[in-house]
Design an enzyme around this catalytic site. Sequence first.
Site, PDB file in Angstrom:
ATOM      1  N   SER A  42      53.315  35.289  90.539  1.00 11.58           N
ATOM      2  CA  SER A  42      53.441  36.598  89.903  1.00 11.58           C
ATOM      3  C   SER A  42      53.496  36.429  88.390  1.00 11.58           C
ATOM      4  CB  SER A  42      54.711  37.315  90.398  1.00 11.58           C
ATOM      5  OG  SER A  42      54.928  38.506  89.653  1.00 11.58           O
ATOM      6  N   SER A  61      46.702  43.043  94.091  1.00 11.10           N
ATOM      7  CA  SER A  61      46.999  41.614  94.091  1.00 11.10           C
ATOM      8  C   SER A  61      48.181  41.326  95.013  1.00 11.10           C
ATOM      9  CB  SER A  61      47.337  41.143  92.667  1.00 11.10           C
ATOM     10  OG  SER A  61      48.624  41.592  92.277  1.00 11.10           O
ATOM     11  N   SER A 113      51.025  39.779  94.180  1.00 10.89           N
ATOM     12  CA  SER A 113      52.226  39.417  93.429  1.00 10.89           C
ATOM     13  C   SER A 113      53.499  40.026  94.003  1.00 10.89           C
ATOM     14  CB  SER A 113      52.083  39.848  91.963  1.00 10.89           C
ATOM     15  OG  SER A 113      52.114  41.258  91.841  1.00 10.89           O
ATOM     16  N   LYS A 165      55.931  45.915  89.904  1.00  9.92           N
ATOM     17  CA  LYS A 165      56.853  44.793  90.078  1.00  9.92           C
ATOM     18  C   LYS A 165      58.213  45.375  90.456  1.00  9.92           C
ATOM     19  CE  LYS A 165      53.776  41.872  88.268  1.00  9.92           C
ATOM     20  NZ  LYS A 165      53.086  40.812  89.044  1.00  9.92           N
TER      21      LYS A 165
END
Length: 292
Positions: free
Chosen positions: A239, A88, A90, A145
Site C-alpha cells: 500500500s 487496486s 491496497s 485508505k
Amino acid sequence: MHLNFPLVLVIAVAVSGFLALLDRVVLAPRRRKAVASYEAQVDVADPQTIERLEKEPLLVEYGKSFFPVLAVVLVLRSFLVEPFQIPSGSMKPTLEVGDFILVNKFAYGIRLPVIDTKVIPIGDPQRGDVMVFRYPNNPSINYIKRVVGLPGDHIRYAGKQLYVNGQKVEHELVEIVPDDEVPAGHPLQTLANAAIYREQLGEVTHLIRQKQLSQTPKPKEWVVPQGYYFMMGDNRDNSNDSRFWHSAEMPQELWGMVPDNYIVGKAFAVWMHWPEPKLSNLPSFSSVALIH
C-alpha cells in the site's frame, strides 16, 4: 489526464438550467405571442402551423429534459451518496479489486461540489474509518485508505507493528493464505504466504494483510499536523500511503498526509463486485456488505 467529473456535472446542470429558465422567461412567452398573432390573422388556424410556432428549439428541449435528472444526480452525488470502484489491492482483505462501494458524502460535513469547502460541519473522521479522499500529490485522483492517525497523534510503525500515541495496536492471527500477489513463475510463488490478522483500531475491528516473505521496514515515526490525517492501507505490505511521506525510499511517489479539505467521504458498503467489466464476465450482485 483525469476528467473532473464534479466540475463537468456542475457545468451541465448550470447550462441545462439556464436553457430551461430562458425558455420559461423569454422563449415560451414569445412562442405563445406568435401563436396568438397568427390566430388573429386567419379565420381557420392551420394545426401544422400552430405546431411549428409552438415547437421548442432542439437545444432548449434537451436542456429542459436533462435538467431535472442532472440536478438530482448532482444533489445525490455531492451531498448524500457517491459510488466508487476499487482499482487496486491496497485495501485487501477488506476491499478487493473490482468492488463497487458506496461513500457517505455528509458523514464528515456538507461540502460544496468542485471547491470542496465545508459549509455545514457534521462530524470528523474517526480512527479506523475507511475514507475516500483526493490524492495529496494529484487531487484529480481519488484514493481509499483507513484512517490511522488523527490530528495531533503520534504514529510509529516498527517491525510491522503499529503504535498510536505510544499504545500498541493489538492484532491476532486469523489465517495464513497463499500470497496471490506474487507474480506467476516467481521462484517463491509456491512458498509465499500472507497472514490475515484481526486488528482493533479505535472502535473498529477489521482485517489486515501482511506478506510473510516481505522485508521488515525500518522503524519510522510521525506526528500528524493539525487539520491532517494519517492514512494506511489494510494490505500493509502493498500500500502506497502516508508512511512514505517525504521518504527518500520512494522519491517518485512522495505521498503525504491528507488535509481536511481533500476528504471526499466515508466508505460504508460494498454493493457490487465486478473485477473485469465486460459482457463475458458479469458482475456479482450479492447482498450489500457493510465496510468495517
